[in-house]
Design a protein around this motif. Structure first.
Motif, PDB file in Angstrom:
ATOM      1  N   MET A   1       0.836  -1.194   0.000  1.00  0.00           N
ATOM      2  CA  MET A   1       0.000   0.000   0.000  1.00  0.00           C
ATOM      3  C   MET A   1       0.873   1.246   0.000  1.00  0.00           C
ATOM      4  SD  MET A   1      -1.257   0.415   3.997  1.00  0.00           S
ATOM      5  CE  MET A   1      -1.982   2.002   3.639  1.00  0.00           C
ATOM      6  N   ASP A   2       0.304   2.348  -0.464  1.00  0.00           N
ATOM      7  CA  ASP A   2       0.988   3.637  -0.426  1.00  0.00           C
ATOM      8  C   ASP A   2       0.534   4.348   0.843  1.00  0.00           C
ATOM      9  OD1 ASP A   2       1.893   6.238  -0.754  1.00  0.00           O
ATOM     10  OD2 ASP A   2       1.539   6.270  -2.898  1.00  0.00           O
ATOM     11  N   LEU A   3       1.290   4.161   1.918  1.00  0.00           N
ATOM     12  CA  LEU A   3       0.875   4.678   3.215  1.00  0.00           C
ATOM     13  C   LEU A   3       0.847   6.198   3.226  1.00  0.00           C
ATOM     14  CD1 LEU A   3       0.066   4.215   6.141  1.00  0.00           C
ATOM     15  CD2 LEU A   3       2.493   4.041   6.723  1.00  0.00           C
ATOM     16  N   ARG A   4       1.839   6.813   2.610  1.00  0.00           N
ATOM     17  CA  ARG A   4       1.857   8.278   2.611  1.00  0.00           C
ATOM     18  C   ARG A   4       0.620   8.842   1.911  1.00  0.00           C
ATOM     19  NH1 ARG A   4       6.959  12.315   1.554  1.00  0.00           N
ATOM     20  NH2 ARG A   4       5.779  14.263   1.568  1.00  0.00           N
ATOM     21  N   ALA A   5       0.251   8.264   0.787  1.00  0.00           N
ATOM     22  CA  ALA A   5      -0.941   8.725   0.081  1.00  0.00           C
ATOM     23  C   ALA A   5      -2.196   8.501   0.909  1.00  0.00           C
ATOM     24  CB  ALA A   5      -1.058   8.013  -1.259  1.00  0.00           C
ATOM     25  N   ALA A   6      -2.269   7.357   1.585  1.00  0.00           N
ATOM     26  CA  ALA A   6      -3.434   7.064   2.415  1.00  0.00           C
ATOM     27  C   ALA A   6      -3.543   8.053   3.571  1.00  0.00           C
ATOM     28  CB  ALA A   6      -3.358   5.634   2.937  1.00  0.00           C
ATOM     29  N   LEU A   7      -2.422   8.382   4.189  1.00  0.00           N
ATOM     30  CA  LEU A   7      -2.430   9.358   5.276  1.00  0.00           C
ATOM     31  C   LEU A   7      -2.884  10.718   4.767  1.00  0.00           C
ATOM     32  CD1 LEU A   7       0.932   8.343   6.954  1.00  0.00           C
ATOM     33  CD2 LEU A   7      -1.324   8.130   8.011  1.00  0.00           C
ATOM     34  N   THR A   8      -2.391  11.114   3.614  1.00  0.00           N
ATOM     35  CA  THR A   8      -2.748  12.404   3.035  1.00  0.00           C
ATOM     36  C   THR A   8      -4.234  12.474   2.715  1.00  0.00           C
ATOM     37  OG1 THR A   8      -0.533  12.618   2.084  1.00  0.00           O
ATOM     38  CG2 THR A   8      -2.262  13.997   1.142  1.00  0.00           C
ATOM     39  N   THR A   9      -4.787  11.352   2.286  1.00  0.00           N
ATOM     40  CA  THR A   9      -6.202  11.313   1.919  1.00  0.00           C
ATOM     41  C   THR A   9      -7.114  11.273   3.132  1.00  0.00           C
ATOM     42  OG1 THR A   9      -5.714  10.185  -0.168  1.00  0.00           O
ATOM     43  CG2 THR A   9      -7.969   9.985   0.689  1.00  0.00           C
ATOM     44  N   HIS A  10      -6.778  10.422   4.105  1.00  0.00           N
ATOM     45  CA  HIS A  10      -7.723  10.135   5.187  1.00  0.00           C
ATOM     46  C   HIS A  10      -7.457  10.941   6.460  1.00  0.00           C
ATOM     47  CE1 HIS A  10      -9.365   7.068   2.661  1.00  0.00           C
ATOM     48  NE2 HIS A  10      -8.215   6.433   2.581  1.00  0.00           N
ATOM     49  N   ARG A  11      -6.252  11.372   6.689  1.00  0.00           N
ATOM     50  CA  ARG A  11      -5.861  12.313   7.739  1.00  0.00           C
ATOM     51  C   ARG A  11      -5.996  11.799   9.176  1.00  0.00           C
ATOM     52  NH1 ARG A  11      -5.409  17.316   5.230  1.00  0.00           N
ATOM     53  NH2 ARG A  11      -3.729  17.554   6.752  1.00  0.00           N
ATOM     54  N   LEU A  12      -6.370  10.537   9.360  1.00  0.00           N
ATOM     55  CA  LEU A  12      -6.620  10.008  10.703  1.00  0.00           C
ATOM     56  C   LEU A  12      -6.221   8.547  10.778  1.00  0.00           C
ATOM     57  CD1 LEU A  12      -7.981  10.202  13.553  1.00  0.00           C
ATOM     58  CD2 LEU A  12     -10.129   9.590  12.427  1.00  0.00           C
ATOM     59  N   VAL A  13      -5.455   8.201  11.826  1.00  0.00           N
ATOM     60  CA  VAL A  13      -5.137   6.808  12.134  1.00  0.00           C
ATOM     61  C   VAL A  13      -5.724   6.504  13.504  1.00  0.00           C
ATOM     62  CG1 VAL A  13      -3.340   5.074  12.450  1.00  0.00           C
ATOM     63  CG2 VAL A  13      -2.969   6.976  10.853  1.00  0.00           C
ATOM     64  N   ALA A  14      -6.607   5.526  13.575  1.00  0.00           N
ATOM     65  CA  ALA A  14      -7.174   5.102  14.850  1.00  0.00           C
ATOM     66  C   ALA A  14      -6.276   4.042  15.468  1.00  0.00           C
ATOM     67  CB  ALA A  14      -8.571   4.546  14.639  1.00  0.00           C
ATOM     68  N   ILE A  15      -5.991   4.183  16.761  1.00  0.00           N
ATOM     69  CA  ILE A  15      -5.069   3.288  17.457  1.00  0.00           C
ATOM     70  C   ILE A  15      -5.855   2.465  18.474  1.00  0.00           C
ATOM     71  CG2 ILE A  15      -2.998   3.149  18.884  1.00  0.00           C
ATOM     72  CD1 ILE A  15      -2.353   6.040  17.780  1.00  0.00           C
ATOM     73  N   VAL A  16      -5.941   1.171  18.217  1.00  0.00           N
ATOM     74  CA  VAL A  16      -6.735   0.276  19.057  1.00  0.00           C
ATOM     75  C   VAL A  16      -5.809  -0.532  19.945  1.00  0.00           C
ATOM     76  CG1 VAL A  16      -8.381  -1.643  19.071  1.00  0.00           C
ATOM     77  CG2 VAL A  16      -8.553   0.147  17.321  1.00  0.00           C
ATOM     78  N   ARG A  17      -6.052  -0.440  21.239  1.00  0.00           N
ATOM     79  CA  ARG A  17      -5.268  -1.192  22.224  1.00  0.00           C
ATOM     80  C   ARG A  17      -6.219  -1.583  23.347  1.00  0.00           C
ATOM     81  NH1 ARG A  17      -2.198   2.561  23.281  1.00  0.00           N
ATOM     82  NH2 ARG A  17      -0.325   1.989  22.127  1.00  0.00           N
ATOM     83  N   GLY A  18      -6.343  -2.886  23.626  1.00  0.00           N
ATOM     84  CA  GLY A  18      -7.289  -3.287  24.659  1.00  0.00           C
ATOM     85  C   GLY A  18      -6.914  -4.577  25.338  1.00  0.00           C
ATOM     86  N   ASP A  19      -7.580  -4.840  26.458  1.00  0.00           N
ATOM     87  CA  ASP A  19      -7.345  -6.059  27.228  1.00  0.00           C
ATOM     88  C   ASP A  19      -8.393  -7.132  26.954  1.00  0.00           C
ATOM     89  OD1 ASP A  19      -5.072  -5.056  28.503  1.00  0.00           O
ATOM     90  OD2 ASP A  19      -6.272  -4.086  30.077  1.00  0.00           O
ATOM     91  N   ASN A  20      -9.337  -6.828  26.076  1.00  0.00           N
ATOM     92  CA  ASN A  20     -10.409  -7.763  25.733  1.00  0.00           C
ATOM     93  C   ASN A  20     -10.353  -7.992  24.235  1.00  0.00           C
ATOM     94  OD1 ASN A  20     -12.938  -8.842  24.904  1.00  0.00           O
ATOM     95  ND2 ASN A  20     -13.933  -8.046  26.743  1.00  0.00           N
ATOM     96  N   PRO A  21      -9.775  -9.114  23.776  1.00  0.00           N
ATOM     97  CA  PRO A  21      -9.614  -9.308  22.334  1.00  0.00           C
ATOM     98  C   PRO A  21     -10.911  -9.230  21.541  1.00  0.00           C
ATOM     99  CG  PRO A  21      -8.274 -10.885  23.548  1.00  0.00           C
ATOM    100  CD  PRO A  21      -9.149 -10.204  24.554  1.00  0.00           C
ATOM    101  N   ALA A  22     -11.986  -9.795  22.073  1.00  0.00           N
ATOM    102  CA  ALA A  22     -13.256  -9.735  21.350  1.00  0.00           C
ATOM    103  C   ALA A  22     -13.735  -8.294  21.213  1.00  0.00           C
ATOM    104  CB  ALA A  22     -14.310 -10.582  22.063  1.00  0.00           C
TER     105      ALA A  22
END
Length: 210
Positions: free
Chosen positions: A1-22
């Motif tokens: 994938m072209d990460l730089r292009a995706a970042l430029t287009t979408h402008r947001l990265v969601a960061i998921v971190r949790g103690d409950n896999p489901a």
């Protein structure tokens, strides 16, 4: 994938971190359903590799899916096997080079000008300023853009809606958002509240659509 292009287009990265896999998997799928295109699952979460593998199966092969907190070469290889197609690191460790060898673009963690130059040499697709709030917020980003006006910076750490506006206005290509967006959803919290936060952040980044 072209990460730089995706970042430029979408402008947001969601960061998921949790103690409950489901719940973490449910969070990833909910964010995707709400139109958040760039999602990373931090390897510090419980059974993160399993979450990535199941999310990849559910999302299909074409939806971007990242692995976060990639520190080592083993982390990079495990994330790649699980189905991640980009890697996010908190620093310039061996995970950067290993991910690049596997064909995964890297959002590499940097803080100083020296690290920015090093990351460029390592082939990072974009530069994660971390921890952004503690480093000085949008003012620090603005200062960095003086000598590095064309680098794709992605501030991460303490990015709420107001900070997201500030960073994007200061020239960030995108922002990375963890708890202000995810809340307790990845630990079993409210999905409806997650949806509301996702819509609010999408509205913020839409103000800076390119």
């Amino acid at each position: 994938m072209d990460l730089r292009a995706a970042l430029t287009t979408h402008r947001l990265v969601a960061i998921v971190r949790g103690d409950n896999p489901a719940a973490a998997l449910r969070t990833v799928l909910t964010l995707a359903a709400e139109g958040i295109e760039l999602i990373e699952v931090s390897l510090t979460g419980k059974d993160a590799l399993g979450v990535i593998e199941q999310a990849r199966q559910a999302l299909g092969p074409d939806r971007p899916l990242g692995a976060g907190t990639v520190l080592t070469a083993d982390d990079a290889r495990a994330a790649h096997r699980a189905g991640a197609d980009f890697a996010v690191t908190p620093a310039l460790g061996e995970g950067v080079g290993a991910a690049r060898e596997l064909g995964m673009p890297v959002l590499a963690g940097v803080l100083t000008p020296t690290e920015i130059v090093t990351a460029r040499g390592l082939g990072a697709a974009a530069l994660k300023i971390f921890p952004a709030a503690e480093a000085g917020g949008p003012a620090y980003l603005k200062a960095l853009r003086g000598p590095f006006p064309h680098e794709p910076f992605v501030p991460v750490g303490g990015v709420d809606e107001a900070a997201a506006r500030g960073y994007l206005a200061a020239g960030a290509v995108a922002v990375g958002v963890g708890s202000p967006l995810i809340g307790d959803a990845a630990d079993g919290g409210s999905v409806s509240e997650l949806r509301a936060r996702a819509r609010a952040f999408r509205a913020v980044v839409a103000e800076f659509a390119q």
